[in-house]
Scaffold this motif. Structure first.
Motif, short mmCIF file in Angstrom:
data_model
loop_
_atom_site.label_atom_id
_atom_site.label_comp_id
_atom_site.label_asym_id
_atom_site.label_seq_id
_atom_site.Cartn_x
_atom_site.Cartn_y
_atom_site.Cartn_z
N LEU A 1 0.86 -1.17 0.00
CA LEU A 1 0.00 0.00 0.00
C LEU A 1 0.90 1.23 0.00
O LEU A 1 1.73 1.39 0.89
CB LEU A 1 -0.89 0.03 1.24
CG LEU A 1 -1.91 -1.09 1.38
CD1 LEU A 1 -2.56 -1.03 2.76
CD2 LEU A 1 -2.96 -0.98 0.29
N SER A 2 0.74 2.08 -1.00
CA SER A 2 1.54 3.30 -1.09
C SER A 2 0.62 4.48 -1.35
O SER A 2 -0.28 4.40 -2.18
CB SER A 2 2.56 3.20 -2.22
OG SER A 2 3.49 2.18 -1.97
N ARG A 3 0.88 5.55 -0.64
CA ARG A 3 0.12 6.79 -0.80
C ARG A 3 1.08 7.86 -1.33
O ARG A 3 2.19 8.01 -0.85
CB ARG A 3 -0.45 7.24 0.53
CG ARG A 3 -1.02 8.65 0.50
CD ARG A 3 -1.40 9.18 1.84
NE ARG A 3 -0.29 9.10 2.78
CZ ARG A 3 -0.42 8.89 4.08
NH1 ARG A 3 -1.61 8.74 4.61
NH2 ARG A 3 0.62 8.83 4.87
N TYR A 4 0.62 8.59 -2.33
CA TYR A 4 1.36 9.73 -2.86
C TYR A 4 0.60 10.98 -2.43
O TYR A 4 -0.24 11.51 -3.17
CB TYR A 4 1.46 9.67 -4.38
CG TYR A 4 2.30 8.52 -4.88
CD1 TYR A 4 3.62 8.71 -5.22
CD2 TYR A 4 1.77 7.24 -4.99
CE1 TYR A 4 4.41 7.66 -5.68
CE2 TYR A 4 2.54 6.18 -5.43
CZ TYR A 4 3.86 6.40 -5.78
OH TYR A 4 4.62 5.35 -6.22
N ALA A 5 0.86 11.45 -1.21
CA ALA A 5 0.09 12.57 -0.66
C ALA A 5 0.30 13.84 -1.48
O ALA A 5 -0.62 14.63 -1.65
CB ALA A 5 0.46 12.81 0.79
N ILE A 6 1.51 14.03 -1.99
CA ILE A 6 1.80 15.17 -2.85
C ILE A 6 2.13 14.62 -4.22
O ILE A 6 3.12 13.91 -4.40
CB ILE A 6 2.96 16.03 -2.30
CG1 ILE A 6 2.62 16.51 -0.89
CG2 ILE A 6 3.22 17.22 -3.22
CD1 ILE A 6 3.74 17.24 -0.19
N SER B 1 4.78 4.34 2.32
CA SER B 1 4.31 2.97 2.49
C SER B 1 3.41 2.91 3.71
O SER B 1 3.74 3.45 4.76
CB SER B 1 5.49 2.02 2.68
OG SER B 1 6.26 1.99 1.51
N LEU B 2 2.26 2.26 3.56
CA LEU B 2 1.30 2.15 4.65
C LEU B 2 1.06 0.69 4.98
O LEU B 2 1.10 -0.17 4.09
CB LEU B 2 -0.02 2.81 4.25
CG LEU B 2 0.05 4.28 3.84
CD1 LEU B 2 -1.31 4.75 3.35
CD2 LEU B 2 0.53 5.13 4.98
N GLU B 3 0.81 0.40 6.25
CA GLU B 3 0.52 -0.98 6.68
C GLU B 3 -0.94 -1.33 6.48
O GLU B 3 -1.28 -2.49 6.25
CB GLU B 3 0.93 -1.18 8.13
CG GLU B 3 2.43 -1.14 8.32
CD GLU B 3 2.83 -1.52 9.73
OE1 GLU B 3 2.05 -2.19 10.42
OE2 GLU B 3 3.94 -1.12 10.12
N SER B 4 -1.82 -0.34 6.59
CA SER B 4 -3.24 -0.60 6.41
C SER B 4 -3.94 0.69 5.97
O SER B 4 -3.43 1.78 6.17
CB SER B 4 -3.88 -1.12 7.70
OG SER B 4 -3.83 -0.13 8.70
N VAL B 5 -5.10 0.51 5.39
CA VAL B 5 -5.93 1.63 4.94
C VAL B 5 -7.38 1.24 5.19
O VAL B 5 -7.77 0.09 4.95
CB VAL B 5 -5.73 1.93 3.44
CG1 VAL B 5 -6.73 2.94 2.95
CG2 VAL B 5 -4.32 2.41 3.18
#
Length: 88
Positions: free
Chosen positions: A17-22, A29-33
């Motif tokens: 899980l990867s978030r591109y906030a900008i 990298s995130l462990e959960s969403v």
């Protein structure tokens, strides 16, 4: 479950899980969403962007703007590749 059951012909597995906030900068990298309702989006993904100066964006009356107006991989790949960022 808050979502209706969906049948898939093939099994799937999430491996990261990867978030591109900008937009255009480093992923987090995130462990959960948690997606808590139908139509929910990935939390804070591409929440912000770096807009180029000299454009006609009006924050009081925001409208869609083409990605060429922003710093991103499409417009400034080499510049942005030099940054290592983290959204907290």
């Amino acid at each position: 479950s808050p979502f209706p059951a969906i049948a898939f012909a093939h099994s799937m597995r999430v491996i990261a899980l990867s978030r591109y906030a900008i937009k255009g900068l480093s992923p987090d990298s995130l462990e959960s969403v948690v997606l808590d309702c139908p139509g929910a989006t990935f939390p804070d993904d591409r929440r912000y962007a770096l807009i180029k100066s000299g454009n006609d964006f009006d924050p009081e009356n925001p409208e869609w703007i083409h990605k060429e107006k922003f710093l991103c991989a499409f417009t400034a790949a080499e510049l942005l590749a030099g940054y290592d960022t983290q959204y907290v």
